[in-house]
Scaffold this motif. Structure first.
Motif: not given
Length: 169
Positions: A138, A146, A132
């Motif tokens: 994301e 996520f 992430n």
């Protein structure tokens, strides 16, 4: 069952909490192996940043080596295997010690602790920090793991706390 007391209920709930983590891990592993290509491709897309949006200034982070993608995915699978079997062994150890002394039951927690801790490491380090934060998971246009990873961290962390803190003597 002798007398069903609060301590008895707490101990049994701890066995269940560790078992549920182990079953989650087992289902995750089944998915990882039965649909290896789809999950491996997904991890590869994240690491190569091929389906992330709005992050042109960070594209230098992308790694396009398919060998690296597979190795990273196998690192995830290996650590998920460790957490899964630690939780399943921990469940068995706790179950065996349900009616044992406080110290014996406490000692039986070690595999559950190892399992929860490994799971937290997998989802926090590999998914949240690396995939992430470094590879912009994301911002993935396709699907975003996520929230999935964060939910896993929450369960594992709360399970670890409950396993260690709640009175079970």
């Amino acid at each position: 069952m002798k007398n069903f007391t609060t301590v008895c209920a707490v101990r049994r709930s701890k066995v269940l909490i560790v078992l549920l983590a182990g079953l989650f891990g087992l289902m995750t592993l089944v998915n990882n192996f039965t649909d290896y290509t789809a999950y491996s491709d997904y991890i590869g897309q994240i690491i190569s940043m091929s389906n992330t949006e709005g992050n042109e200034s960070r594209r230098y982070r992308a790694i396009t080596s398919t060998m690296f993608h597979h190795r990273f995915y196998w690192a995830i699978i290996t650590l998920e295997t460790i957490f899964t079997f630690s939780c399943l062994i921990g469940t068995y150890q706790l179950y065996r010690k349900l009616d044992a002394s406080r110290n014996e039951f406490h000692e039986a927690k070690k595999f559950g602790i190892a399992g929860f801790t490994t799971a937290i490491f997998v989802y926090q380090t590999l998914y949240i920090i690396i995939l992430n934060e470094w590879f912009d998971l994301e911002y993935s246009a396709q699907r975003n793991a996520f929230e999935w990873a964060r939910n896993n961290i929450e369960y594992m962390f709360l399970g670890l706390i409950y396993l260690l803190v709640a009175k079970d003597n």
